[in-house]
Design a protein around this motif. Sequence first.
Motif: not given
Length: 471
Positions: A323, A368, A372, A394
């Motif tokens: 992330i 999520l 990404i 995000v």
Amino acid sequence: MTVRLYDSRSQSVVDLVPLVEGEVGIYVCGPTVQSSPHIGHLRSALVYDLWRRWLSYRGYRVTLVRNVTDIDDKILASAADDPEQWWALAYRFELEFSAGYTALGIQAPTYEPRATASIGQMHELIQRLIDAGHAYPAADASGDVYFDTASWPTYGELTRQKLADMEPAADADPRGKRDPRDFALWKGHKPTEPESASWGSPWGAGRPGWHIECSAMASRYLGSRFDIHGGGLDLRFPHHENELAQSTAAGDPFANYWVHNGLVNIGGQKMSKSLGNSIYAAEFLQSARPLVVRYYLGSAHYRSTIDYHDGALVEAEAALERIETFLTRVDRRLEGTDRAGSGAPVIPDAFAAAMDDDLAVPQALAVLHDAIRSGNAALDADDLEAAARIRGQVFAMTDVLGINPLLAPWSTAATSEAAPALARLVERLLADRDTAREAKDFAAADRIRDELAGAGIQLDDTPHGTQWSIA
RNA sequence: GGUGGAGUGGCCGAGAGGAUAGGCAGCGGCCUGCAAAGCCGUCCACACGGGUUCGAAUCCCGUCUCCACCUCCA
């Protein structure tokens, strides 16, 4: 977009219908501050932090009350052989809990009442129970007051237990109880206990029993009827059962929904002092960045048991780095373009649907991570429009989960005085490395890279130049 | 004895009648001077035994194992 939650009492997932439109009141059982917090305590607080954040995102005005029980048998027992006063001990541990919560980015509750500050409300509640015939002062001279479980027909409803099926309390001292399953609302003062742990009452000096403080504080701050009552799964019985019994028997409708978070196990077993397998918050927070700890404890579904194992934090760290790497990467690529800083913070529908469904964080994290991957692919394809859009998503998803590395308290924006000096030195070395690479002197180039790596600085060669970051 | 929960690929961890969960690790490829990062592909699992169904990890019956609670517990 109705938020649904699992109600332990009805054992089903139900629509959240607040008593007052647009507002949600939540009472969470906080700790009894008798010893240092372990990671199970942190998880519990984190779960309700996530609920609160999501409900707030959904537009509710959330009132979150999480108590501190600062008077009980164990606190007195711990301080008994010590020069330290019980109240000093309780406060010392309370500070440890607060430090743990803060480290994990758990937002302060709306209010954090201490049990000792609501003694009057407890008296009032006990009196109502006595008046209604559901409580009685002990016949002996103890000064104790007990809840009369036999007088309350629905006793056991929360955990679906029948009084007759319950194991008789192994409780050593039935004292003045009419039935071993009766529980203390008020405990008469004993000569061996400090005067500072004694409050006057209509039934004589003493202190509150466990359970009564939560009923008193919940209704004091949220009303006789409120939306959600939360706490650890191990509190369902007897604590929550007793809270429910005493509040409803006194005429308070009490909580509409009961929410229980799963526990943290070690090697398949619950942490306990007797097994000596507890992982304390302080040491856990030493073994990884607090953000990693938050990700780890928050990534399982809130009702699942987390079984801690070696390597769990390493895995969480890796997932989180994905992330962080994406956000860093996309921001650097967009920097200086007309899309810099763009990307509306929009939560994707699939993420919201997951969160609405009893806070399905694992599925939300899947959304999520999918974002990404798409975002990285967009960067590889130099599709800056898509990259910026996904960056915004995000940003928003991690923000609502409290794991956005670009926001407080995680942001490590280079604001220190040393930062510009460091940047200048690193950039100088990078320039040397570029020169070496152009001359095909890869040995020299790699030596610089290794040297920087040794100092904890990672390099990232991109078509747009070399980026560096502190690992 | 009572009340709940769980068993998913090498590991973690979702899902709950019919598509790829997701992460980590592995393998192959692309990219790279080499790496790292990233991308693509691959690895096709649901404790066991029956049954229902066109179709079951998901429903039903049975079995095994584990965990929690039954008045200390987040």
